[in-house]
Design a protein around this motif. Structure first.
Motif, PDB file in Angstrom:
ATOM      1  N   ASN A  22       0.813  -1.214   0.000  1.00  0.00           N
ATOM      2  CA  ASN A  22       0.000   0.000   0.000  1.00  0.00           C
ATOM      3  C   ASN A  22       0.844   1.260   0.000  1.00  0.00           C
ATOM      4  N   CYS A  23       0.238   2.331  -0.483  1.00  0.00           N
ATOM      5  CA  CYS A  23       0.921   3.623  -0.545  1.00  0.00           C
ATOM      6  C   CYS A  23      -0.115   4.727  -0.410  1.00  0.00           C
ATOM      7  N   ALA A  24       0.151   5.663   0.512  1.00  0.00           N
ATOM      8  CA  ALA A  24      -0.701   6.842   0.651  1.00  0.00           C
ATOM      9  C   ALA A  24       0.028   8.019   0.029  1.00  0.00           C
ATOM     10  N   TYR A  25      -0.585   8.691  -0.909  1.00  0.00           N
ATOM     11  CA  TYR A  25       0.066   9.849  -1.506  1.00  0.00           C
ATOM     12  C   TYR A  25      -0.545  11.128  -0.963  1.00  0.00           C
ATOM     13  N   SER A  26       0.160  12.232  -1.227  1.00  0.00           N
ATOM     14  CA  SER A  26      -0.170  13.438  -0.457  1.00  0.00           C
ATOM     15  C   SER A  26      -0.932  14.499  -1.239  1.00  0.00           C
ATOM     16  N   ASN A  27      -0.778  14.525  -2.550  1.00  0.00           N
ATOM     17  CA  ASN A  27      -1.286  15.660  -3.312  1.00  0.00           C
ATOM     18  C   ASN A  27      -2.456  15.252  -4.188  1.00  0.00           C
ATOM     19  N   SER A  28      -3.612  15.831  -3.943  1.00  0.00           N
ATOM     20  CA  SER A  28      -4.803  15.462  -4.710  1.00  0.00           C
ATOM     21  C   SER A  28      -4.683  15.862  -6.182  1.00  0.00           C
ATOM     22  N   ALA A  29      -3.725  16.739  -6.503  1.00  0.00           N
ATOM     23  CA  ALA A  29      -3.527  17.155  -7.893  1.00  0.00           C
ATOM     24  C   ALA A  29      -2.592  16.210  -8.655  1.00  0.00           C
ATOM     25  N   SER A  30      -2.019  15.227  -7.982  1.00  0.00           N
ATOM     26  CA  SER A  30      -1.136  14.283  -8.673  1.00  0.00           C
ATOM     27  C   SER A  30      -1.924  13.531  -9.733  1.00  0.00           C
ATOM     28  N   ASP A  31      -1.343  13.419 -10.932  1.00  0.00           N
ATOM     29  CA  ASP A  31      -2.112  12.879 -12.045  1.00  0.00           C
ATOM     30  C   ASP A  31      -1.519  11.615 -12.658  1.00  0.00           C
ATOM     31  N   ASP A  49       2.424   1.443 -14.134  1.00  0.00           N
ATOM     32  CA  ASP A  49       1.997   2.817 -13.911  1.00  0.00           C
ATOM     33  C   ASP A  49       0.483   2.927 -14.056  1.00  0.00           C
ATOM     34  N   ILE A  50      -0.045   4.063 -13.605  1.00  0.00           N
ATOM     35  CA  ILE A  50      -1.478   4.304 -13.748  1.00  0.00           C
ATOM     36  C   ILE A  50      -1.720   5.810 -13.782  1.00  0.00           C
ATOM     37  N   ARG A  51      -2.632   6.232 -14.644  1.00  0.00           N
ATOM     38  CA  ARG A  51      -3.004   7.634 -14.688  1.00  0.00           C
ATOM     39  C   ARG A  51      -4.166   7.881 -13.737  1.00  0.00           C
ATOM     40  N   SER A  52      -4.368   9.137 -13.395  1.00  0.00           N
ATOM     41  CA  SER A  52      -5.396   9.452 -12.405  1.00  0.00           C
ATOM     42  C   SER A  52      -6.812   9.281 -12.939  1.00  0.00           C
ATOM     43  N   ASN A  53      -6.972   9.121 -14.255  1.00  0.00           N
ATOM     44  CA  ASN A  53      -8.318   8.909 -14.807  1.00  0.00           C
ATOM     45  C   ASN A  53      -8.692   7.419 -14.849  1.00  0.00           C
ATOM     46  N   MET A  54      -7.849   6.591 -14.230  1.00  0.00           N
ATOM     47  CA  MET A  54      -8.110   5.157 -14.145  1.00  0.00           C
ATOM     48  C   MET A  54      -8.165   4.761 -12.678  1.00  0.00           C
ATOM     49  N   ASP A  55      -8.828   3.635 -12.374  1.00  0.00           N
ATOM     50  CA  ASP A  55      -8.782   3.150 -10.996  1.00  0.00           C
ATOM     51  C   ASP A  55      -8.126   1.776 -10.888  1.00  0.00           C
ATOM     52  N   LYS A  56      -7.819   1.176 -12.030  1.00  0.00           N
ATOM     53  CA  LYS A  56      -7.183  -0.145 -11.989  1.00  0.00           C
ATOM     54  C   LYS A  56      -6.404  -0.350 -13.273  1.00  0.00           C
ATOM     55  N   ARG A  57      -5.247  -0.984 -13.124  1.00  0.00           N
ATOM     56  CA  ARG A  57      -4.470  -1.355 -14.301  1.00  0.00           C
ATOM     57  C   ARG A  57      -3.759  -2.663 -14.010  1.00  0.00           C
ATOM     58  N   CYS A  90       6.194   3.609  -4.387  1.00  0.00           N
ATOM     59  CA  CYS A  90       5.287   4.303  -5.284  1.00  0.00           C
ATOM     60  C   CYS A  90       5.832   5.703  -5.512  1.00  0.00           C
ATOM     61  N   ALA A  91       5.578   6.245  -6.673  1.00  0.00           N
ATOM     62  CA  ALA A  91       6.006   7.607  -7.007  1.00  0.00           C
ATOM     63  C   ALA A  91       4.823   8.339  -7.624  1.00  0.00           C
ATOM     64  N   GLU A  92       4.654   9.597  -7.250  1.00  0.00           N
ATOM     65  CA  GLU A  92       3.572  10.407  -7.792  1.00  0.00           C
ATOM     66  C   GLU A  92       4.154  11.583  -8.566  1.00  0.00           C
ATOM     67  N   LYS A  93       3.493  11.911  -9.650  1.00  0.00           N
ATOM     68  CA  LYS A  93       3.835  13.119 -10.396  1.00  0.00           C
ATOM     69  C   LYS A  93       2.856  14.175  -9.943  1.00  0.00           C
ATOM     70  N   ARG A  94       3.366  15.201  -9.279  1.00  0.00           N
ATOM     71  CA  ARG A  94       2.481  16.086  -8.529  1.00  0.00           C
ATOM     72  C   ARG A  94       1.915  17.248  -9.316  1.00  0.00           C
ATOM     73  N   ASP A  95       2.561  17.692 -10.372  1.00  0.00           N
ATOM     74  CA  ASP A  95       2.092  18.915 -11.008  1.00  0.00           C
ATOM     75  C   ASP A  95       2.339  18.854 -12.499  1.00  0.00           C
ATOM     76  N   THR A  96       2.267  19.979 -13.146  1.00  0.00           N
ATOM     77  CA  THR A  96       2.384  19.993 -14.591  1.00  0.00           C
ATOM     78  C   THR A  96       3.812  19.776 -15.065  1.00  0.00           C
ATOM     79  N   GLY A  97       4.766  19.792 -14.147  1.00  0.00           N
ATOM     80  CA  GLY A  97       6.133  19.465 -14.512  1.00  0.00           C
ATOM     81  C   GLY A  97       6.300  17.966 -14.618  1.00  0.00           C
ATOM     82  N   ASN A  98       7.514  17.516 -14.710  1.00  0.00           N
ATOM     83  CA  ASN A  98       7.765  16.080 -14.806  1.00  0.00           C
ATOM     84  C   ASN A  98       8.567  15.611 -13.600  1.00  0.00           C
ATOM     85  N   GLN A  99       8.226  16.157 -12.416  1.00  0.00           N
ATOM     86  CA  GLN A  99       8.931  15.783 -11.204  1.00  0.00           C
ATOM     87  C   GLN A  99       8.170  14.677 -10.490  1.00  0.00           C
TER      88      GLN A  99
END
Lengths: 112, 116
Positions: A22-31, A49-57, A90-99
């Protein structure tokens, strides 16, 4: 599961059983989210990987589930094998950058 | 195809010394990153670059400097090394912003640095 800022959680499973990390992420804007596997002495390697517009992959023996309501991500490994023993991040991409920002990781040990 | 190459693999420094960790990628990736991983912990972003001549701070930039004069190379400089910089350093690269799966964030094998 993972929590930012805490030391490494551990999970032990019997060979052949299913594993859930399991992994809890912090930013609701992560996509975008990625799971990485890190074996001892090596750099992290991409699993799924998974995009935020999906719930399962699903991948080969791995499934990622995303619950945006509670900001929770999980990695399921079917029929866990000794070669699956590693630290999983787990890694989250938090914003419009590629960080990408990483969680603490979970150490998985598979018992033969 | 070598991917991401980091040198050195191991280094011991004395407090106050300086050094440069080298990172090179041969995948023509625009984005490059430096992370540090403390024992039993996750990866923290130090600096990143979105292209030659452009760098920006990550979560933990203090005590480090970077430069990006070419697409291929992204060296990390430690000035006045401190024991708190004892860590494993990972360089990574990725293509321009894209959701393309396995080629997102390719990591090097890591550089283990000890400051005594």
């Amino acid at each position: 599961g993972e929590s930012v800022g805490l030391h490494l959680p551990t999970l032990s499973v019997q060979e052949g059983d299913n594993s859930i990390i399991n992994c809890a992420y912090s930013n609701s804007a992560s996509d975008y989210f990625i799971w990485y596997k890190q074996e001892s002495g090596k750099g992290p390697q991409f699993i799924i990987d998974i995009r935020s517009n999906m719930d399962k992959r699903q991948g080969q023996r791995v499934t990622v589930l995303l619950n945006k309501t509670v900001k929770h991500l999980s990695l399921q490994i079917a029929a866990t094998q000794p070669g699956d023993s590693a630290v999983y991040f787990c890694a989250e991409k938090r914003d419009t950058g590629n960080q990408f920002y990483f969680g603490t990781g979970t150490s998985l040990t598979v018992i033969p | 195809n070598a991917g991401v190459t980091q040198t050195p693999k191991f280094r011991i420094l004395k407090i106050g010394q300086s050094m440069t960790l080298q990172c090179a990628q041969d995948m023509n990736h625009n984005y490059m990153y430096w992370y540090r991983q403390d024992p039993g912990m996750g990866l923290k972003l130090i600096y990143y670059s979105v292209g030659a001549g452009i760098t920006d701070k990550g979560e933990v930039p203090n005590g480090y400097n970077v430069s990006r004069s070419t697409t291929e190379d992204f060296p990390l400089r430690l000035e006045l090394a401190a024991p708190s910089q004892t860590s494993v350093y990972f360089c990574a690269s990725s293509p321009s912003k894209t959701y393309s799966g396995a080629n997102v964030l390719t990591f090097g094998a890591g550089s283990r640095l000890t400051v005594l």
